[in-house]
Design an enzyme around this catalytic site. Sequence first.
Site, mmCIF file in Angstrom:
data_model
loop_
_atom_site.group_PDB
_atom_site.id
_atom_site.type_symbol
_atom_site.label_atom_id
_atom_site.label_comp_id
_atom_site.label_asym_id
_atom_site.label_seq_id
_atom_site.Cartn_x
_atom_site.Cartn_y
_atom_site.Cartn_z
ATOM 1 N N ASP A 1 6.008 -1.248 4.501
ATOM 2 C CA ASP A 1 5.517 -1.592 5.835
ATOM 3 C C ASP A 1 4.916 -0.418 6.602
ATOM 4 O O ASP A 1 4.268 -0.615 7.620
ATOM 5 C CB ASP A 1 6.656 -2.196 6.669
ATOM 6 C CG ASP A 1 7.030 -3.578 6.173
ATOM 7 O OD1 ASP A 1 6.114 -4.345 5.859
ATOM 8 O OD2 ASP A 1 8.234 -3.882 6.095
ATOM 9 N N HIS B 1 13.003 -6.677 8.278
ATOM 10 C CA HIS B 1 12.344 -7.178 7.050
ATOM 11 C C HIS B 1 10.837 -7.212 7.312
ATOM 12 O O HIS B 1 10.242 -6.178 7.591
ATOM 13 C CB HIS B 1 12.965 -8.546 6.725
ATOM 14 C CG HIS B 1 12.614 -9.140 5.396
ATOM 15 N ND1 HIS B 1 11.966 -8.463 4.410
ATOM 16 C CD2 HIS B 1 12.834 -10.399 4.892
ATOM 17 C CE1 HIS B 1 11.798 -9.249 3.350
ATOM 18 N NE2 HIS B 1 12.304 -10.431 3.629
ATOM 19 N N HIS C 1 15.150 1.722 2.865
ATOM 20 C CA HIS C 1 15.160 0.478 2.083
ATOM 21 C C HIS C 1 16.532 0.286 1.470
ATOM 22 O O HIS C 1 17.172 1.253 1.069
ATOM 23 C CB HIS C 1 14.099 0.532 0.973
ATOM 24 C CG HIS C 1 13.740 -0.802 0.437
ATOM 25 N ND1 HIS C 1 14.472 -1.424 -0.552
ATOM 26 C CD2 HIS C 1 12.741 -1.657 0.776
ATOM 27 C CE1 HIS C 1 13.924 -2.594 -0.808
ATOM 28 N NE2 HIS C 1 12.879 -2.766 -0.021
#
Length: 382
Positions: free
Chosen positions: A319, A223, A262
């Site tokens: 990210d 995460h 994802h």
Amino acid sequence: MAEQASINLGLEGVYFDESMICKVDGVEGKLYYRGYPIEALAEHSNFEEVSYLLLYGKLPTKPELESFSSLLSSNREIEPQVLEYIKTMAGKSHAMHVLRTAISMEASLDKQADEATPEANLLKSSRLIAKTGSIVAAIGRLSMGAKYVEPDKSLGHAENFLHMLQGEKPEPEKAKMLDLMMVLHAEHSSNASTFSTIVTGSTLSDLYSAAVSGIGTLKGPLHGGADERALKMLYDIGKPENTESYINGILSSKERVMGFGHRVYKTYDPRARIIKKYLTKIQSDSTEEVQNLASIALAAEKMMVERLGKSHNIWPNVDFFSGPVYRHIGIPIEIFTPLFAVSRMPGWCAHMLEYWGNNRLIRPLDYYKGPLDLKYVPIEQR
Ligand code: CMC
């Protein structure tokens, strides 16, 4: 027996409630906060306005935004006991551990911590948003061995963060870029940390406890911890020409390339698309370190998209490109994930407030498949 229970590992594909806060369209690659496309918010809005939008459900008028922004800036002070704790621990433990404990301490010093009216929870939300920024900036600065810098009420949220972290008023371009990163990270529907925030709040625990659950959940590398890992990977790759063999090595050993894939987006993450645009803009106008990181990131992205994009639905997520942008702004890698918590705090609070409007204890089932009616054997006889 498994056929009697429908099991969704990782709660994949399970809807647990309705919400008016955020829409993630994983097929089209679209993201909306309260109905507004992320691209429009990234271009025209800022963190304070987006925080208001998430918490109050509408864009503020000018006076509403001014009063909300001054509420945030007047809540930036870190409680002295919390600051003492940060001074003791910063740099000695992972910044997420320090942040988690600091927020717990703030709770124990807030007389309203257990007051559960909507008004008190809105006030606590602004306190949490404001203080998390100051706390993370202080952790970052004190970890570098530098002297603590007091918050400056006259600055915006992102600007003040950089001022407290770096000890000087930031360049406007860098403050604007951090503000944009905060907008992009502010909310993302029922992701793992938001869900754990809501699980905690659904027991009618308090907002601080719920936020602390969110922080603990965000820390994991699947995460929020992925941005730190993704940047470490870029450093490990070292030079653009090493990218192909390095990524091949990861993929052939069946490991994960951090910053890709994802649970919901099966296409390009719209946030990553926006960050990539900014990275490309700053690429030729940054330090040698950032230019190199950006070149490696762009080479890795090209390769991963060709290899795993359309064929496996694995695309860059928020990210992946964040690290080089944060380095451009001068943010140390150690506080990447805590900074994610600073940005996500409005989203966590907005969900908690919404859920409490129609609260139901979250208590799912697991399907027990072990033995039953075993005979208890006293310890001396085992
Ligand atoms: N690199 C290589 N292969 C991957 C990756 C990746 N990053 N992500 C998924 N896969 C493969 C995985 O190995 C599996 O392959 P196979 O079917 O052959 O075993 C397949 O894709 C499906 O993976 P999964 O774990 O079942 O998919 P998921 O929906 O549970 O994964 C994820 C979501 C984010 C956990 C995963 O993509 C991942 O581990 N990514 C790396 C960590 C990361 O970047 N996390 C940040 C997520 S976005 C921002 C945030 O939430 O903070």
